[in-house]
Design a protein around this motif. Structure first.
Motif, PDB file in Angstrom:
ATOM      1  N   ASN A 672       0.857  -1.158  -0.081  1.00 14.49           N
ATOM      2  CA  ASN A 672      -0.056   0.084   0.174  1.00 14.49           C
ATOM      3  C   ASN A 672       1.016   1.408   0.256  1.00 14.49           C
ATOM      4  O   ASN A 672       0.451   2.353   0.325  1.00 14.49           O
ATOM      5  N   GLY A 673       2.279   1.164  -0.278  1.00 15.33           N
ATOM      6  CA  GLY A 673       3.179   2.259  -0.240  1.00 15.33           C
ATOM      7  C   GLY A 673       3.729   2.732   0.922  1.00 15.33           C
ATOM      8  O   GLY A 673       4.696   3.794   0.982  1.00 15.33           O
ATOM      9  N   GLN A 674       3.553   2.108   2.216  1.00 13.84           N
ATOM     10  CA  GLN A 674       4.210   2.234   3.433  1.00 13.84           C
ATOM     11  C   GLN A 674       5.557   1.854   3.368  1.00 13.84           C
ATOM     12  O   GLN A 674       5.889   0.662   2.626  1.00 13.84           O
ATOM     13  N   LEU A 675       6.591   2.329   4.010  1.00 11.07           N
ATOM     14  CA  LEU A 675       7.820   2.040   3.998  1.00 11.07           C
ATOM     15  C   LEU A 675       8.433   2.340   5.534  1.00 11.07           C
ATOM     16  O   LEU A 675       7.956   3.234   6.173  1.00 11.07           O
ATOM     17  N   LYS A 676       9.159   1.312   5.924  1.00  8.31           N
ATOM     18  CA  LYS A 676       9.774   1.360   7.484  1.00  8.31           C
ATOM     19  C   LYS A 676      11.357   0.991   7.493  1.00  8.31           C
ATOM     20  O   LYS A 676      11.549  -0.230   6.721  1.00  8.31           O
ATOM     21  N   ILE A 677      12.108   1.853   7.707  1.00  8.33           N
ATOM     22  CA  ILE A 677      13.651   1.359   8.058  1.00  8.33           C
ATOM     23  C   ILE A 677      14.120   1.216   9.359  1.00  8.33           C
ATOM     24  O   ILE A 677      13.230   1.849  10.282  1.00  8.33           O
ATOM     25  N   TRP A 678      15.135   0.339   9.620  1.00 10.82           N
ATOM     26  CA  TRP A 678      15.717   0.546  10.812  1.00 10.82           C
ATOM     27  C   TRP A 678      17.028   0.418  10.577  1.00 10.82           C
ATOM     28  O   TRP A 678      17.675  -0.007   9.694  1.00 10.82           O
ATOM     29  N   THR A 679      17.987   1.420  11.349  1.00  8.34           N
ATOM     30  CA  THR A 679      19.242   1.611  11.074  1.00  8.34           C
ATOM     31  C   THR A 679      20.225   1.481  12.548  1.00  8.34           C
ATOM     32  O   THR A 679      19.438   1.963  13.587  1.00  8.34           O
ATOM     33  N   THR A 680      21.417   1.121  12.826  1.00  2.46           N
ATOM     34  CA  THR A 680      22.314   0.924  14.037  1.00  2.46           C
ATOM     35  C   THR A 680      23.466   1.941  13.542  1.00  2.46           C
ATOM     36  O   THR A 680      24.060   1.244  12.563  1.00  2.46           O
ATOM     37  N   ASN A 681      23.750   2.820  14.287  1.00  2.00           N
ATOM     38  CA  ASN A 681      24.942   3.492  13.888  1.00  2.00           C
ATOM     39  C   ASN A 681      25.810   3.988  15.202  1.00  2.00           C
ATOM     40  O   ASN A 681      25.002   4.165  16.331  1.00  2.00           O
ATOM     41  N   VAL A 682      27.135   4.217  15.033  1.00  2.00           N
ATOM     42  CA  VAL A 682      27.965   4.607  16.130  1.00  2.00           C
ATOM     43  C   VAL A 682      28.623   5.873  15.550  1.00  2.00           C
ATOM     44  O   VAL A 682      29.227   5.924  14.258  1.00  2.00           O
ATOM     45  N   ILE A 683      28.569   7.090  16.513  1.00  4.47           N
ATOM     46  CA  ILE A 683      29.336   8.352  16.274  1.00  4.47           C
ATOM     47  C   ILE A 683      30.150   8.542  17.332  1.00  4.47           C
ATOM     48  O   ILE A 683      29.785   8.691  18.627  1.00  4.47           O
ATOM     49  N   ASN A 684      31.475   8.650  17.044  1.00  5.23           N
ATOM     50  CA  ASN A 684      32.481   9.038  18.150  1.00  5.23           C
ATOM     51  C   ASN A 684      32.660  10.625  18.245  1.00  5.23           C
ATOM     52  O   ASN A 684      32.356  11.218  17.263  1.00  5.23           O
ATOM     53  N   LEU A 685      32.573  10.987  19.422  1.00  3.39           N
ATOM     54  CA  LEU A 685      32.849  12.198  19.842  1.00  3.39           C
ATOM     55  C   LEU A 685      33.332  12.236  21.560  1.00  3.39           C
ATOM     56  O   LEU A 685      33.337  11.380  22.031  1.00  3.39           O
ATOM     57  N   ASP A 686      33.643  13.605  21.738  1.00  6.85           N
ATOM     58  CA  ASP A 686      34.104  13.866  23.102  1.00  6.85           C
ATOM     59  C   ASP A 686      32.947  14.714  23.856  1.00  6.85           C
ATOM     60  O   ASP A 686      33.029  15.941  23.326  1.00  6.85           O
ATOM     61  N   LEU A 687      32.358  14.256  24.889  1.00  2.00           N
ATOM     62  CA  LEU A 687      31.480  14.991  25.483  1.00  2.00           C
ATOM     63  C   LEU A 687      31.508  14.752  26.890  1.00  2.00           C
ATOM     64  O   LEU A 687      31.203  13.567  27.608  1.00  2.00           O
ATOM     65  N   GLY A 688      31.656  15.903  27.482  1.00  2.49           N
ATOM     66  CA  GLY A 688      31.489  15.766  29.115  1.00  2.49           C
ATOM     67  C   GLY A 688      30.442  15.892  29.608  1.00  2.49           C
ATOM     68  O   GLY A 688      29.248  16.239  29.165  1.00  2.49           O
ATOM     69  N   PRO A 689      30.002  15.578  31.112  1.00  2.00           N
ATOM     70  CA  PRO A 689      28.893  15.741  31.645  1.00  2.00           C
ATOM     71  C   PRO A 689      28.260  16.760  31.518  1.00  2.00           C
ATOM     72  O   PRO A 689      28.634  18.092  31.482  1.00  2.00           O
TER      73      PRO A 689
END
Length: 775
Positions: A672-689
């Motif tokens: 019926n034209g519907q689309l669903k996607i799933w992704t898993t990704n990792v982004i490296n960064l430095d982030l303090g509290p």
């Protein structure tokens, strides 16, 4: 009064049956609908008359009439009311469904008040639907007050009336009963006392009746009808009428009045007696009385010996309505000889002729009959299983056109051409020798439940005509177990055709229906076939609940256009080289809640080559259900839309068009034209509290969207790069729109799996799902 089951109610029944759930009906609803005509037909689309409801009450009593009829009842007692009603509904509050409706004349419901007792009314709904007793779980017998015996008693009256007519004719008289004779007095006649039957109603004139006639000719007519009196005594009533013509009629009380002319008075001295008399059986009875006392017979079982005349046999059958016993080989050497001896015998359905194969006897010759009716003949045996003699000679099939006869490489055991074959009520084991067990050419046959012909040398049974083999056993044949052809019909419900195609016809099937046939095979078994389990070619087959597991080639094959196989709740497990179900060239298979599998992988469990296959959420491949496994196990590219090999219709969902996966993630496209996607990704960064990130780049999607409707992102921080270290709570904010990515995160600094505080993170691990449309 009119009553119906609503369309909504019928749909509820079907849905509950399909889901194997109990149906609960719990409420009576009473309404007073203005202007309602109780005699008019009711629309099955009619709903609750909410504005006119006067009372609601629970179902107080249920009862099971039979497997397909149950009754629901409630009692409006003397303290219920007051109100009037002309509409009664049966309602399932659990399912919010109006099940049945009854329109009645306006009925007052009074209540006890001021010393005057109110009325008490009981209301009953009889619901008729296939399997309704099991569906509702009702297994108690109904109380007598729940049943309306009027129709049943009327049916009994009519049955007795018809029996009297069938035995001796519609209108007939005993002796001189109701005979019209002249008297010495001029223009005066007498109807003699006696007994007669008018359309099966027995009337008795206790004394002579005098009639007078003034002009001639005149007819004398006897009028009879069935009626009751104030004391509820019901019996036939009659009048004697003088008229030129008198026809049957129905009076204002809906009583049918039957007419027969008993005399024509031409002159004062000329009376023509028109009464009919029954055929006298006294002479025949006297002969039979002497016959059954000759030392060879008794009144309970009229035995037949070779020396008896056929006239004696026929008279015994017609008069005494007993069982005629013939023994093989005591009375006749073989079954065919015994059947030939019955030439000219007509039992008129009153007598059963039983041919018994005696203990230890092996059959020496087959049955071959042309143009005969053996409906009243039954073949039984002393032994549990009957075998063939080493010198057995098969049935003669000569002088039958080859187009009608069908394939006959070896002579069959039983053959009938334009014949009603005797009922087979025993098991015969052919030990895979000779030809087909039962071969029919424009014939009819009946095989009793649990009986049949096993291990046939060619085919178990070949049907060209009509067969009733409910629950019969035709397992183990060398070739096809059941072959149907030429617009034949067969009731093979619960029949057994296991282990067929053992050595012959292994490219075919245990069951083969071709050329416009109709087959009922519900609950049957055709397991472990050497070929396919079942093949339908231009024929209709009901194989619901059937089992075709273990077939060497495949389970169910709808081979061509016009082939339609219902296989709901069926089993086609561990099916071999072809597939569990296969629809080709316009063939259709319905496999709702079917259990399917192949020995190795799920691939090719479902096969299309120009056909259609219907499945639902209950259809299981190797025990797994759902749209994804349906696609994986078939050669279909997607569901609920045609492609070059046909179509698989998933009835409980929109239908998956495509399921895919690439380096960017997974996606599922719906038809019926519907689309669903799933992704898993990792982004490296430095982030303090307590720090916010800058603008982060959302990952590329594994499939493009036409429109995006919803985005869900879950994020967790990690204390080491590339998703290593401890898990730390992170807040995320995002907006995904075409050509724009807006995505930032804040490190909350709190360890998720421990008590750590003020923790810095080196990367974020994110999971994203996006829903929208692809076309």
């Amino acid at each position: 009064m009119a009553s119906i089951i609503t369309i909504a109610g019928e749909k509820l029944f079907a849905a509950k049956a399909q889901a194997n759930e109990q149906l609960d009906i719990d409420t009576f609803i009473f309404a007073n609908v203005p202007g309602q005509d109780a005699t008019a037909p009711i629309s099955r689309e009619e709903g609750l008359p909410s504005n006119y409801i006067v009372h609601q009450q629970i179902v107080q009593q249920v009862g099971r009439i039979n497997d397909n009829v149950v009754v629901y009842s409630t009692v409006l007692d003397s303290v219920t009311g007051p109100f009037e009603f002309n509409w009664v509904g049966l309602y399932s509050s659990v399912n919010n469904t109006l099940v049945a409706i009854n329109h009645i004349p306006t009925t007052p419901k009074t209540v006890t008040a001021d010393g005057v007792a109110g009325n008490t009314l009981n209301r009953n709904f009889g619901i008729e639907y296939s399997g309704i007793a099991d569906l509702t779980g009702i297994d108690v017998a109904p109380e007598t007050w729940q049943l309306d015996f009027t129709s049943r008693l009327s049916g009994v009256d009519k049955l007795i009336q018809n029996l009297a007519s069938d035995i001796n004719g519609k209108n007939w008289f005993i002796g001189d009963g109701f005979k019209v004779v002249e008297r010495s007095t001029l223009n005066s006649f007498k109807v003699l006392a006696g007994t007669g039957y008018v359309n099966g109603l027995r009337v008795e004139l206790l004394e002579d009746h005098i009639i007078a006639v003034e002009d001639y000719p005149k007819g004398v007519y006897l009028e009879a009808w069935f009626d009751g009196d104030a004391s509820s005594v019901w019996q036939p009533r009659f009048n004697i009428n003088i008229s030129n013509n008198l026809d049957e009629f129905t009076d204002e009380h809906d009583k049918k009045h039957y007419i027969t002319k008993i005399a024509e008075i031409n002159q004062y001295n000329n009376v023509q007696d028109l009464r009919k008399k029954p055929t006298s059986t006294e002479a025949i009875k006297n002969e039979i009385d002497s016959h059954i006392n000759d030392g060879k017979h008794n009144a309970n079982s009229i035995g037949y010996r070779i020396g008896d005349s056929l006239d004696d046999l026929q008279r015994a059958a017609m008069v005494y309505e007993k069982t005629i016993n013939i023994k093989i080989p005591t009375d006749f050497s073989d079954l065919n000889e015994a059947l030939n001896s019955l030439s000219g015998v007509s039992t008129s359905g009153k007598t059963e002729i039983v041919i018994k194969i005696e203990s230890g006897h092996r059959l020496t010759k087959g049955i071959s009959q042309h143009g005969r009716d053996f409906s009243d003949v039954r073949i039984v045996s002393d032994d549990e299983i009957v075998y063939l003699d080493n010198d057995f000679v098969g049935a003669d099939t000569s002088n039958v056109p080859s187009g009608i006869l069908g394939e006959t490489p070896r002579a069959p055991l039983i053959f009938g051409y334009r014949t009603k074959l005797p009922t087979l009520d025993c098991i015969i084991d052919m030990e895979n020798n000779h030809g087909t067990g039962i071969q029919m050419a424009e014939a009819e046959c009946v095989v009793s439940q649990g009986k049949g012909i096993i291990n046939a040398g060619f085919r178990g049974i070949q049907v060209h005509g009509r067969a009733n083999i409910y629950g019969a056993n035709f397992s183990g044949s060398s070739g096809i177990g059941l072959r149907m052809q030429q617009a034949s019909s067969c009731n093979a419900r619960s029949a057994i055709f296991d282990n067929c195609c053992k050595t012959l016809e292994q490219t075919n099937s245990s069951i083969y229906a071709s050329r416009g046939c109709i087959l009922e095979f519900r609950g049957g078994s055709a397991k472990n076939s050497g070929g396919f389990g079942l093949i339908a070619r231009r024929s209709l087959v009901n194989a619901d609940d059937a089992d075709v597991s273990g077939a060497a080639k495949g389970g169910i094959f709808a081979e061509s256009q016009g082939a339609n196989v219902s296989f709901s709740n069926g089993n086609a497990l561990n099916c071999g080289s072809s597939s569990a179900i296969y629809a080709a060239a316009g063939g259709v298979i319905c496999a709702y809640a079917a259990k399917l599998s192949r020995p190795s992988a799920p691939q090719a469990t479902i096969n299309l080559n120009g056909g259609q296959i219907w499945v639902n959420a209950g259809t299981a491949i190797d025990g797994v259900t759902g749209e994804e496994i349906i696609i994986q196990s078939s050669n279909a590219k997607y569901l609920n839309a045609f492609f070059e090999r046909g179509c698989i219709i998933f009835n409980d969902g929109v239908g998956t068009f495509e399921i895919g996966e690439n380096e960017l993630g997974k996606f599922e496209k719906k038809s019926n034209g519907q689309l669903k996607i799933w992704t898993t990704n990792v982004i490296n960064l430095d982030l303090g509290p307590e720090q916010w990130s800058g603008q982060l780049q959302l990952p590329d999607l594994p499939h493009p969207f036409l429109n995006i409707n919803n985005v869900e992102i879950s994020v967790v921080g990690r204390t080491q790069v590339d998703a290593g270290g401890y898990r730390v709570a992170v807040s995320s904010w995002h907006r995904l729109v075409p050509n724009t990515n807006e995505f930032k995160v804040k490190n909350e600094g709190v360890e998720l799996s421990g008590d750590g505080q003020n923790m810095a993170i080196k990367c974020i691990e994110m999971r994203m799902s996006v829903e929208g449309t692809w076309r």
